[in-house]
Design a protein around this motif. Structure first.
Motif, PDB file in Angstrom:
ATOM      1  N   LEU A 391       0.833  -1.207   0.000  1.00 43.17           N
ATOM      2  CA  LEU A 391       0.000   0.000   0.000  1.00 43.17           C
ATOM      3  C   LEU A 391       0.867   1.257   0.000  1.00 43.17           C
ATOM      4  CD1 LEU A 391      -2.647   1.584   0.325  1.00 43.17           C
ATOM      5  CD2 LEU A 391      -2.540   1.097   2.781  1.00 43.17           C
ATOM      6  N   GLY A 392       1.896   1.259   0.833  1.00 42.01           N
ATOM      7  CA  GLY A 392       2.783   2.414   0.894  1.00 42.01           C
ATOM      8  C   GLY A 392       3.495   2.669  -0.426  1.00 42.01           C
ATOM      9  N   LEU A 393       3.924   1.592  -1.109  1.00 38.13           N
ATOM     10  CA  LEU A 393       4.594   1.749  -2.399  1.00 38.13           C
ATOM     11  C   LEU A 393       3.659   2.319  -3.462  1.00 38.13           C
ATOM     12  CD1 LEU A 393       6.727  -1.541  -2.535  1.00 38.13           C
ATOM     13  CD2 LEU A 393       7.562   0.798  -2.263  1.00 38.13           C
ATOM     14  N   ILE A 394       2.408   1.870  -3.440  1.00 35.50           N
ATOM     15  CA  ILE A 394       1.445   2.400  -4.413  1.00 35.50           C
ATOM     16  C   ILE A 394       1.188   3.876  -4.154  1.00 35.50           C
ATOM     17  CG2 ILE A 394      -0.917   2.225  -5.292  1.00 35.50           C
ATOM     18  CD1 ILE A 394      -0.832  -0.746  -4.697  1.00 35.50           C
ATOM     19  N   LEU A 395       0.996   4.231  -2.898  1.00 28.46           N
ATOM     20  CA  LEU A 395       0.772   5.641  -2.555  1.00 28.46           C
ATOM     21  C   LEU A 395       1.962   6.509  -2.973  1.00 28.46           C
ATOM     22  CD1 LEU A 395      -0.801   5.260   1.001  1.00 28.46           C
ATOM     23  CD2 LEU A 395      -1.926   6.229  -1.010  1.00 28.46           C
ATOM     24  N   TRP A 396       3.147   5.950  -2.878  1.00 29.37           N
ATOM     25  CA  TRP A 396       4.357   6.704  -3.214  1.00 29.37           C
ATOM     26  C   TRP A 396       4.589   6.779  -4.723  1.00 29.37           C
ATOM     27  CZ3 TRP A 396       9.775   4.284  -3.417  1.00 29.37           C
ATOM     28  CH2 TRP A 396      10.732   5.268  -3.711  1.00 29.37           C
ATOM     29  N   LEU A 397       4.461   5.630  -5.402  1.00 32.54           N
ATOM     30  CA  LEU A 397       4.820   5.566  -6.815  1.00 32.54           C
ATOM     31  C   LEU A 397       3.693   5.990  -7.762  1.00 32.54           C
ATOM     32  CD1 LEU A 397       6.786   2.181  -6.748  1.00 32.54           C
ATOM     33  CD2 LEU A 397       7.744   4.492  -6.920  1.00 32.54           C
ATOM     34  N   VAL A 398       2.439   5.740  -7.365  1.00 30.65           N
ATOM     35  CA  VAL A 398       1.297   6.105  -8.219  1.00 30.65           C
ATOM     36  C   VAL A 398       0.260   6.825  -7.361  1.00 30.65           C
ATOM     37  CG1 VAL A 398      -0.183   5.289 -10.078  1.00 30.65           C
ATOM     38  CG2 VAL A 398       1.713   3.864  -9.333  1.00 30.65           C
ATOM     39  N   PRO A 399       0.579   8.003  -6.847  1.00 34.85           N
ATOM     40  CA  PRO A 399      -0.332   8.673  -5.898  1.00 34.85           C
ATOM     41  C   PRO A 399      -1.679   9.031  -6.499  1.00 34.85           C
ATOM     42  CG  PRO A 399       1.427  10.150  -6.607  1.00 34.85           C
ATOM     43  CD  PRO A 399       1.804   8.793  -7.097  1.00 34.85           C
ATOM     44  N   GLY A 400      -1.746   9.301  -7.792  1.00 28.13           N
ATOM     45  CA  GLY A 400      -3.008   9.721  -8.399  1.00 28.13           C
ATOM     46  C   GLY A 400      -4.026   8.621  -8.559  1.00 28.13           C
ATOM     47  N   ILE A 401      -3.612   7.368  -8.340  1.00 28.60           N
ATOM     48  CA  ILE A 401      -4.538   6.259  -8.561  1.00 28.60           C
ATOM     49  C   ILE A 401      -5.741   6.319  -7.628  1.00 28.60           C
ATOM     50  CG2 ILE A 401      -3.438   4.645  -6.953  1.00 28.60           C
ATOM     51  CD1 ILE A 401      -3.938   2.440  -8.984  1.00 28.60           C
ATOM     52  N   TRP A 402      -5.561   6.929  -6.468  1.00 28.82           N
ATOM     53  CA  TRP A 402      -6.657   6.938  -5.491  1.00 28.82           C
ATOM     54  C   TRP A 402      -7.736   7.953  -5.847  1.00 28.82           C
ATOM     55  CZ3 TRP A 402      -5.617   2.627  -3.649  1.00 28.82           C
ATOM     56  CH2 TRP A 402      -4.319   2.240  -3.327  1.00 28.82           C
ATOM     57  N   LYS A 403      -7.433   8.853  -6.777  1.00 30.78           N
ATOM     58  CA  LYS A 403      -8.424   9.860  -7.159  1.00 30.78           C
ATOM     59  C   LYS A 403      -9.474   9.288  -8.094  1.00 30.78           C
ATOM     60  CE  LYS A 403      -5.096  13.612  -6.606  1.00 30.78           C
ATOM     61  NZ  LYS A 403      -4.366  14.713  -7.277  1.00 30.78           N
ATOM     62  N   ASN A 404      -8.995   8.560  -9.137  1.00 30.90           N
ATOM     63  CA  ASN A 404      -9.965   7.996 -10.071  1.00 30.90           C
ATOM     64  C   ASN A 404      -9.646   6.553 -10.469  1.00 30.90           C
ATOM     65  OD1 ASN A 404      -7.796   8.355 -11.796  1.00 30.90           O
ATOM     66  ND2 ASN A 404      -8.643  10.218 -12.706  1.00 30.90           N
ATOM     67  N   GLY A 405      -8.474   6.042 -10.045  1.00 33.78           N
ATOM     68  CA  GLY A 405      -8.161   4.643 -10.286  1.00 33.78           C
ATOM     69  C   GLY A 405      -7.517   4.341 -11.608  1.00 33.78           C
ATOM     70  N   SER A 406      -7.713   5.195 -12.597  1.00 31.96           N
ATOM     71  CA  SER A 406      -7.162   4.884 -13.915  1.00 31.96           C
ATOM     72  C   SER A 406      -7.342   6.062 -14.846  1.00 31.96           C
ATOM     73  CB  SER A 406      -7.848   3.658 -14.509  1.00 31.96           C
ATOM     74  OG  SER A 406      -9.223   3.892 -14.663  1.00 31.96           O
ATOM     75  N   HIS A 407      -6.585   6.003 -15.922  1.00 29.00           N
ATOM     76  CA  HIS A 407      -6.788   6.908 -17.032  1.00 29.00           C
ATOM     77  C   HIS A 407      -7.001   6.023 -18.249  1.00 29.00           C
ATOM     78  CE1 HIS A 407      -4.536   9.445 -14.170  1.00 29.00           C
ATOM     79  NE2 HIS A 407      -5.297  10.404 -14.665  1.00 29.00           N
ATOM     80  N   THR A 408      -8.226   5.963 -18.703  1.00 30.30           N
ATOM     81  CA  THR A 408      -8.580   5.019 -19.756  1.00 30.30           C
ATOM     82  C   THR A 408      -7.747   5.260 -20.993  1.00 30.30           C
ATOM     83  OG1 THR A 408     -10.826   4.910 -18.926  1.00 30.30           O
ATOM     84  CG2 THR A 408     -10.463   4.117 -21.156  1.00 30.30           C
ATOM     85  N   THR A 409      -7.180   4.173 -21.502  1.00 24.80           N
ATOM     86  CA  THR A 409      -6.373   4.236 -22.709  1.00 24.80           C
ATOM     87  C   THR A 409      -7.229   3.873 -23.909  1.00 24.80           C
ATOM     88  OG1 THR A 409      -4.444   3.552 -21.466  1.00 24.80           O
ATOM     89  CG2 THR A 409      -4.314   3.319 -23.838  1.00 24.80           C
ATOM     90  N   ALA A 410      -7.141   4.639 -24.934  1.00 23.52           N
ATOM     91  CA  ALA A 410      -7.952   4.360 -26.133  1.00 23.52           C
ATOM     92  C   ALA A 410      -7.461   3.129 -26.849  1.00 23.52           C
ATOM     93  CB  ALA A 410      -7.913   5.538 -27.067  1.00 23.52           C
TER      94      ALA A 410
END
Length: 410
Positions: A391-410
């Protein structure tokens, strides 16, 4: 294929058919596990230590080979289609499983378990096919629903396998299991439809050879794959010692095997009910929020499992772990799906399967070592700490994931 085309496609029927097929596949994989060590003991005059070693070797052979072969099959699937991979996996594993009924020594069994690993990938390719055919707005709930098929099969498999072995013998159970896998092959052949358009992968001169370069957010992809391994590591570290822990809590008295079976099944029961609902919530409010909940809830539930003094308390906490699994596994896959180009869907799901296999191997190995060095409760505490670090690594390395979880790729 855009969302409008997916809406008109057979994604809903595929989901229903593949749910049943993954149920069969999950059941086939799990129903031989309770008596695999008993079967090993029938193949020679072994000491207790030798039975344990050979059983572990047979168990690990499948995962070791599938960790290597899965990415290769995934690349082929993205070029040739996912349905053909479903047929390859189900038919190949049916043959390997059937041949296990004829073995006369332990090395033949280990070799066939390794062969089964070569043909592994039915569930991951089913997930990839559903992910590639389902409208993106429904992907979370579709994948969450599909996962309940495999989980349900894995839940009922040991019980069904035990009855089959008791009624028909262990050898005949291999043949019956092979027949079930042939059923999955036929269902996939006649009822699953895939509108697949092969994509030519051309590399521009001077372009990167990094396999993650094709992804918009390669760091996110790598972190999610490692998270898959860590979550799987946690569950695999518990599996080999749960019955021994139950026996200790019951003070070596009473129907230990029955209670251990119930305790082992409880996470699967809660997962079946919670995973689709959590997936639907993730589609509406963001996969990252569900992931955050899953990690925090898992850590809270794992720590006290190492401190309980009654089997009832352990059962309640194991039931709760199924809720966290229903949040973590599907949402990790949903984040991967929404951040992967459609033409690489099978590739990323096969890599995900490979990381799961690595987690299975390392979890079973280190879980047993930790239990031997310290005690059974140390395994639960180790798992909680590892998930907290994840959990700590995700918060550190990909902090924006908790806002929306993803950025949809076309």
């Amino acid at each position: 294929m855009d969302d409008a085309e997916r809406e008109q496609g057979p994604w809903h029927r595929n989901l229903i058919v593949l749910w049943f097929c993954t149920f069969v596949a999950g059941m086939a994989f799990s129903e031989i596990m309770p008596f695999l060590s008993l079967f090993v003991s029938q193949l020679g005059d072994f000491t207790k230590a030798q039975i344990t070693f050979y059983s572990g070797l047979a168990f690990a052979a499948d995962y070791a080979i599938s960790a290597i072969s899965a990415p290769l099959w995934g690349i082929i699937a993205d070029k040739k289609g996912r349905k053909i991979m479903l047929l390859r996996a189900s038919l190949g594993m049916a043959v390997a499983m059937g041949l296990m009924g004829f073995v006369t020594n332990v090395w033949q069994l280990v070799a066939l378990r390794a062969l089964q690993g070569v043909f592994a990938g039915f569930i991951s390719n089913a997930q990839a096919l559903v992910a590639s055919q389902t409208p993106r707005k429904y992907s979370g709930r579709a994948l969450s629903t599909l996962i309940t098929g495999a989980v349900s099969g894995q839940l009922f498999g040991p019980v069904i396998g035990g009855f089959l072995a008791q009624l028909f013998s262990i050898r005949n159970t291999f043949f019956i299991t092979a027949g079930l896998l042939m059923g999955a092959f036929l269902l996939s052949l006649f009822f699953v439809q895939e509108h697949f358009k092969p994509v030519e992968h051309t590399r521009e001169p001077g372009s990167s050879r990094n396999p993650l370069a094709a992804f918009q957010n390669p760091r996110l992809i790598l972190v999610m794959l490692c998270s898959t391994a860590i979550v799987q590591f946690g569950n695999a570290s518990i599996a080999p010692i749960i019955s021994l822990y139950v026996r200790e809590l019951m003070h070596y008295r009473g129907p230990i095997t029955v209670v251990a079976g119930i305790i082992a099944a409880l996470p699967g029961i809660s997962n079946i009910f919670c995973a689709p609902r959590l997936g639907r919530y993730g589609d509406e409010h963001g996969s990252g929020k569900v992931l955050l909940f899953g990690y925090i809830f898992a850590v809270i539930m794992y720590f006290p499992q190492g401190m309980v003094t009654s089997v009832i308390a352990l059962g309640v906490l194991r039931f709760a772990i199924g809720i966290s699994d229903g949040a973590l596994y599907p949402e990790i896959q949903t984040v991967l799906t929404k951040n992967t180009p459609v033409n690489l869907t099978s590739t990323i799901f096969s890599y995900n399967q490979s990381f799961q296999a690595i987690g299975n191997m390392l979890g079973a190995l280190l879980g047993g070592l930790v239990a031997g060095w310290f005690n059974y409760n140390a395994v639960f505490i180790m798992t909680a700490v590892l998930l907290l670090v994840n959990l700590g690594l995700i918060l550190w390395l990909v902090p924006g994931i908790w806002k929306n979880g993803s950025h949809t790729t076309a």
